[in-house]
Design a protein around this motif. Structure first.
Motif, PDB file in Angstrom:
ATOM      1  N   LEU A  62      39.913  45.127  33.279  1.00 49.56           N
ATOM      2  CA  LEU A  62      40.484  45.962  34.345  1.00 49.56           C
ATOM      3  C   LEU A  62      40.056  45.502  35.734  1.00 49.56           C
ATOM      4  O   LEU A  62      40.758  45.761  36.718  1.00 49.56           O
ATOM      5  CB  LEU A  62      40.082  47.425  34.141  1.00 49.56           C
ATOM      6  CG  LEU A  62      40.970  48.264  33.218  1.00 49.56           C
ATOM      7  CD1 LEU A  62      40.560  49.723  33.279  1.00 49.56           C
ATOM      8  CD2 LEU A  62      42.451  48.119  33.560  1.00 49.56           C
ATOM      9  N   TYR A  63      38.909  44.837  35.829  1.00 51.29           N
ATOM     10  CA  TYR A  63      38.486  44.341  37.135  1.00 51.29           C
ATOM     11  C   TYR A  63      39.498  43.325  37.668  1.00 51.29           C
ATOM     12  O   TYR A  63      39.872  43.362  38.852  1.00 51.29           O
ATOM     13  CB  TYR A  63      37.100  43.708  37.042  1.00 51.29           C
ATOM     14  CG  TYR A  63      35.989  44.708  36.869  1.00 51.29           C
ATOM     15  CD1 TYR A  63      35.343  45.254  37.976  1.00 51.29           C
ATOM     16  CD2 TYR A  63      35.581  45.119  35.604  1.00 51.29           C
ATOM     17  CE1 TYR A  63      34.325  46.182  37.831  1.00 51.29           C
ATOM     18  CE2 TYR A  63      34.575  46.047  35.442  1.00 51.29           C
ATOM     19  CZ  TYR A  63      33.941  46.580  36.559  1.00 51.29           C
ATOM     20  OH  TYR A  63      32.943  47.507  36.411  1.00 51.29           O
ATOM     21  N   MET A  64      39.953  42.429  36.806  1.00 51.55           N
ATOM     22  CA  MET A  64      40.955  41.453  37.210  1.00 51.55           C
ATOM     23  C   MET A  64      42.256  42.138  37.614  1.00 51.55           C
ATOM     24  O   MET A  64      42.919  41.735  38.576  1.00 51.55           O
ATOM     25  CB  MET A  64      41.226  40.459  36.081  1.00 51.55           C
ATOM     26  CG  MET A  64      40.070  39.545  35.749  1.00 51.55           C
ATOM     27  SD  MET A  64      40.484  38.447  34.375  1.00 51.55           S
ATOM     28  CE  MET A  64      41.791  37.486  35.118  1.00 51.55           C
ATOM     29  N   LEU A  65      42.617  43.184  36.875  1.00 50.90           N
ATOM     30  CA  LEU A  65      43.847  43.909  37.189  1.00 50.90           C
ATOM     31  C   LEU A  65      43.728  44.600  38.548  1.00 50.90           C
ATOM     32  O   LEU A  65      44.636  44.517  39.379  1.00 50.90           O
ATOM     33  CB  LEU A  65      44.140  44.930  36.084  1.00 50.90           C
ATOM     34  CG  LEU A  65      45.498  45.641  36.139  1.00 50.90           C
ATOM     35  CD1 LEU A  65      45.940  46.022  34.738  1.00 50.90           C
ATOM     36  CD2 LEU A  65      45.446  46.890  37.015  1.00 50.90           C
ATOM     37  N   PHE A  66      42.611  45.283  38.780  1.00 50.04           N
ATOM     38  CA  PHE A  66      42.424  45.967  40.059  1.00 50.04           C
ATOM     39  C   PHE A  66      42.358  44.972  41.213  1.00 50.04           C
ATOM     40  O   PHE A  66      42.844  45.247  42.306  1.00 50.04           O
ATOM     41  CB  PHE A  66      41.157  46.821  40.016  1.00 50.04           C
ATOM     42  CG  PHE A  66      41.362  48.159  39.352  1.00 50.04           C
ATOM     43  CD1 PHE A  66      42.341  48.334  38.401  1.00 50.04           C
ATOM     44  CD2 PHE A  66      40.576  49.239  39.682  1.00 50.04           C
ATOM     45  CE1 PHE A  66      42.541  49.551  37.785  1.00 50.04           C
ATOM     46  CE2 PHE A  66      40.765  50.476  39.075  1.00 50.04           C
ATOM     47  CZ  PHE A  66      41.754  50.628  38.114  1.00 50.04           C
ATOM     48  N   ASP A  67      41.753  43.802  40.963  1.00 44.44           N
ATOM     49  CA  ASP A  67      41.739  42.757  41.990  1.00 44.44           C
ATOM     50  C   ASP A  67      43.166  42.369  42.371  1.00 44.44           C
ATOM     51  O   ASP A  67      43.499  42.231  43.554  1.00 44.44           O
ATOM     52  CB  ASP A  67      41.010  41.515  41.474  1.00 44.44           C
ATOM     53  CG  ASP A  67      39.495  41.681  41.439  1.00 44.44           C
ATOM     54  OD1 ASP A  67      39.002  42.741  41.859  1.00 44.44           O
ATOM     55  OD2 ASP A  67      38.819  40.736  40.991  1.00 44.44           O
ATOM     56  N   ALA A  68      44.015  42.166  41.348  1.00 50.57           N
ATOM     57  CA  ALA A  68      45.395  41.749  41.604  1.00 50.57           C
ATOM     58  C   ALA A  68      46.162  42.818  42.371  1.00 50.57           C
ATOM     59  O   ALA A  68      46.900  42.511  43.321  1.00 50.57           O
ATOM     60  CB  ALA A  68      46.096  41.429  40.281  1.00 50.57           C
ATOM     61  N   VAL A  69      46.011  44.080  41.972  1.00 58.21           N
ATOM     62  CA  VAL A  69      46.726  45.165  42.655  1.00 58.21           C
ATOM     63  C   VAL A  69      46.222  45.313  44.085  1.00 58.21           C
ATOM     64  O   VAL A  69      47.010  45.510  45.016  1.00 58.21           O
ATOM     65  CB  VAL A  69      46.563  46.491  41.881  1.00 58.21           C
ATOM     66  CG1 VAL A  69      47.156  47.652  42.669  1.00 58.21           C
ATOM     67  CG2 VAL A  69      47.233  46.383  40.514  1.00 58.21           C
ATOM     68  N   TRP A  70      44.891  45.167  44.284  1.00 55.60           N
ATOM     69  CA  TRP A  70      44.350  45.266  45.648  1.00 55.60           C
ATOM     70  C   TRP A  70      44.932  44.156  46.528  1.00 55.60           C
ATOM     71  O   TRP A  70      45.366  44.412  47.658  1.00 55.60           O
ATOM     72  CB  TRP A  70      42.828  45.155  45.624  1.00 55.60           C
ATOM     73  CG  TRP A  70      42.219  45.275  46.988  1.00 55.60           C
ATOM     74  CD1 TRP A  70      41.790  46.420  47.595  1.00 55.60           C
ATOM     75  CD2 TRP A  70      41.996  44.212  47.928  1.00 55.60           C
ATOM     76  NE1 TRP A  70      41.317  46.131  48.866  1.00 55.60           N
ATOM     77  CE2 TRP A  70      41.432  44.792  49.095  1.00 55.60           C
ATOM     78  CE3 TRP A  70      42.216  42.836  47.917  1.00 55.60           C
ATOM     79  CZ2 TRP A  70      41.089  44.041  50.219  1.00 55.60           C
ATOM     80  CZ3 TRP A  70      41.892  42.080  49.034  1.00 55.60           C
ATOM     81  CH2 TRP A  70      41.331  42.678  50.172  1.00 55.60           C
ATOM     82  N   ILE A  71      44.954  42.912  46.026  1.00 58.95           N
ATOM     83  CA  ILE A  71      45.492  41.803  46.817  1.00 58.95           C
ATOM     84  C   ILE A  71      46.971  42.029  47.117  1.00 58.95           C
ATOM     85  O   ILE A  71      47.446  41.779  48.232  1.00 58.95           O
ATOM     86  CB  ILE A  71      45.274  40.458  46.091  1.00 58.95           C
ATOM     87  CG1 ILE A  71      43.783  40.113  46.073  1.00 58.95           C
ATOM     88  CG2 ILE A  71      46.064  39.341  46.759  1.00 58.95           C
ATOM     89  CD1 ILE A  71      43.447  38.849  45.302  1.00 58.95           C
ATOM     90  N   TRP A  72      47.720  42.510  46.118  1.00 63.09           N
ATOM     91  CA  TRP A  72      49.141  42.790  46.340  1.00 63.09           C
ATOM     92  C   TRP A  72      49.318  43.821  47.454  1.00 63.09           C
ATOM     93  O   TRP A  72      50.143  43.637  48.367  1.00 63.09           O
ATOM     94  CB  TRP A  72      49.778  43.280  45.053  1.00 63.09           C
ATOM     95  CG  TRP A  72      51.194  43.738  45.244  1.00 63.09           C
ATOM     96  CD1 TRP A  72      51.630  44.998  45.543  1.00 63.09           C
ATOM     97  CD2 TRP A  72      52.375  42.932  45.183  1.00 63.09           C
ATOM     98  NE1 TRP A  72      52.985  45.025  45.661  1.00 63.09           N
ATOM     99  CE2 TRP A  72      53.470  43.766  45.451  1.00 63.09           C
ATOM    100  CE3 TRP A  72      52.592  41.572  44.927  1.00 63.09           C
ATOM    101  CZ2 TRP A  72      54.782  43.302  45.465  1.00 63.09           C
ATOM    102  CZ3 TRP A  72      53.898  41.118  44.950  1.00 63.09           C
ATOM    103  CH2 TRP A  72      54.973  41.961  45.211  1.00 63.09           C
ATOM    104  N   CYS A  73      48.572  44.910  47.389  1.00 64.68           N
ATOM    105  CA  CYS A  73      48.686  45.960  48.412  1.00 64.68           C
ATOM    106  C   CYS A  73      48.288  45.424  49.784  1.00 64.68           C
ATOM    107  O   CYS A  73      48.916  45.753  50.800  1.00 64.68           O
ATOM    108  CB  CYS A  73      47.814  47.161  48.048  1.00 64.68           C
ATOM    109  SG  CYS A  73      48.385  48.089  46.619  1.00 64.68           S
ATOM    110  N   TYR A  74      47.267  44.576  49.821  1.00 67.44           N
ATOM    111  CA  TYR A  74      46.823  44.011  51.102  1.00 67.44           C
ATOM    112  C   TYR A  74      47.876  43.062  51.668  1.00 67.44           C
ATOM    113  O   TYR A  74      48.110  43.015  52.879  1.00 67.44           O
ATOM    114  CB  TYR A  74      45.497  43.270  50.901  1.00 67.44           C
ATOM    115  CG  TYR A  74      44.954  42.668  52.172  1.00 67.44           C
ATOM    116  CD1 TYR A  74      44.542  43.480  53.224  1.00 67.44           C
ATOM    117  CD2 TYR A  74      44.851  41.287  52.327  1.00 67.44           C
ATOM    118  CE1 TYR A  74      44.046  42.939  54.407  1.00 67.44           C
ATOM    119  CE2 TYR A  74      44.360  40.730  53.496  1.00 67.44           C
ATOM    120  CZ  TYR A  74      43.957  41.557  54.529  1.00 67.44           C
ATOM    121  OH  TYR A  74      43.487  41.010  55.698  1.00 67.44           O
TER     122      TYR A  74
END
Length: 354
Positions: free
Chosen positions: A124-136
């Motif tokens: 899930l850390y990788m998933l949250f990283d991806a979603v955070w980068i997308w939102c940014y």
């Protein structure tokens, strides 16, 4: 002076010694070659540079005259291999940093959903990283209950461990990424308050320019420790960085392995899952900057100005695609970049996922 400089790179001392022996075509050891051999860590050389290790002993085999001091020196080299040492028990694990390039050419919700379905996401850390980068990057309001439902479904389907509340809280903030954090922080299906999962271990801390030198520009080995919840002793790990030689991004890699005090004879010993990130000090707090979707570090043709994904480790604004040394990913167009200030310390950190 040369010896002092070479201590951080295990191969340099041995290469200096070989160059000295071969250039002079020595058949006996002189004082310079003895001094270099005494400083060499052949045990580490055997692990990291086996071909150089083999060449070293091939050249030594050409020495025809040995005195008493030489014999004592060779004995000390043999003792490097017989003294107790930490054993590498389970091979090398790559630290993956995938490219966001396939996902950055569209602002659609479908593209975000394709990230969530990516086969590369194993925790899930990788998933949250991806979603955070997308939102940014996209600054679009996709952080809603449908997205949260998709994340929960992926967690349940792949049986992924929960994410530390402290990790998500520490994400670098703007108005769009804050909406993403608010979406998940109060979700009990996704968040963990377990103290053992919330601790971020600082592997190294450098000022920005030193960080570039230590992380991107040269081969390096960092040892660090993580708390072991099953025994009293902490776990010792070794992180190996292979530099982007001549600025070639494709040559860059990070790997880790665990070390044990005693041989186990069991290569199936369970390895933890580790997650790596960066932190910078912002607004009196340490803020997390995800790197698991940054791809390979890239630099300009002078090798002075480095980027790692959306992160800029320099103050230049006029660098173009034509100025860059590119790898197999080509040029990645980031909508938003985040500049690391020159006076700001940068931390490389990791967490134990399971």
């Amino acid at each position: 002076c040369c010896i002092a400089i070479a201590q951080s790179n295990i191969h340099i001392i041995i290469e200096l010694c070989l160059e000295h022996l071969e250039k002079k075509e020595l058949t006996v050891l002189d004082s310079n070659s003895r001094a270099l051999i005494k400083k060499a860590d052949l045990h580490l050389c055997f692990q990291k540079k086996p071909e150089l290790h083999k060449r070293f002993f091939t050249v030594l085999n050409q020495i025809t005259t040995w005195d008493h001091d030489d014999s004592r020196l060779i004995l000390s080299l043999l003792q490097q291999f017989s003294k107790p040492t930490k054993e590498i028990v389970s091979g090398i694990v790559p630290v993956c940093s995938f490219s966001m390039k396939p996902y950055l050419n569209s602002d659609s919700r479908a593209t975000l959903e394709s990230i969530l379905r990516s086969r590369f996401i194993t925790n899930l850390y990788m998933l949250f990283d991806a979603v955070w980068i997308w939102c940014y990057q996209k600054s679009d309001d996709y952080a809603d209950h449908v997205l949260r439902k998709m994340i929960i479904e992926k967690k349940m389907k792949q049986k992924l461990e929960k994410v530390s509340v402290e990790y998500v809280k520490a994400f670098w903030s703007d108005s769009w990424t804050d909406r993403m954090k608010e979406l998940v922080l109060n979700c009990k299906e996704l968040m963990s308050n377990d103290d053992n999962t919330s601790k971020m271990t600082v592997i190294r801390e450098f000022p920005r320019d030193q960080f570039v030198k230590e992380m991107f520009s040269k081969n390096n080995i960092f040892r660090f420790m993580l708390p072991n919840t099953s025994t009293a002793a902490d776990q010792v790990f070794e992180l190996t960085l292979s530099a982007s030689e001549d600025g070639n991004p494709d040559l860059f890699s990070i790997q880790w392995r665990r070390l044990l005090d005693k041989p186990t004879g069991n290569d199936s010993t369970h390895l933890p899952t580790l997650h790596f990130a960066l932190r910078i000090f912002e607004d009196e707090e340490w803020r997390v900057l995800p790197i698991s979707w940054c791809g390979k570090p890239t630099c300009d043709k002078t090798m002075k100005f480095w980027n790692w994904g959306y992160l800029k480790f320099h103050d230049e604004y006029d660098i173009t695609e034509d100025d860059m040394i590119l790898g197999s990913d080509g040029y990645v167009y980031w909508d938003e970049t985040l500049q690391i200030c020159c006076d700001r310390p940068v931390q490389l950190v990791c967490l134990q996922v399971d």
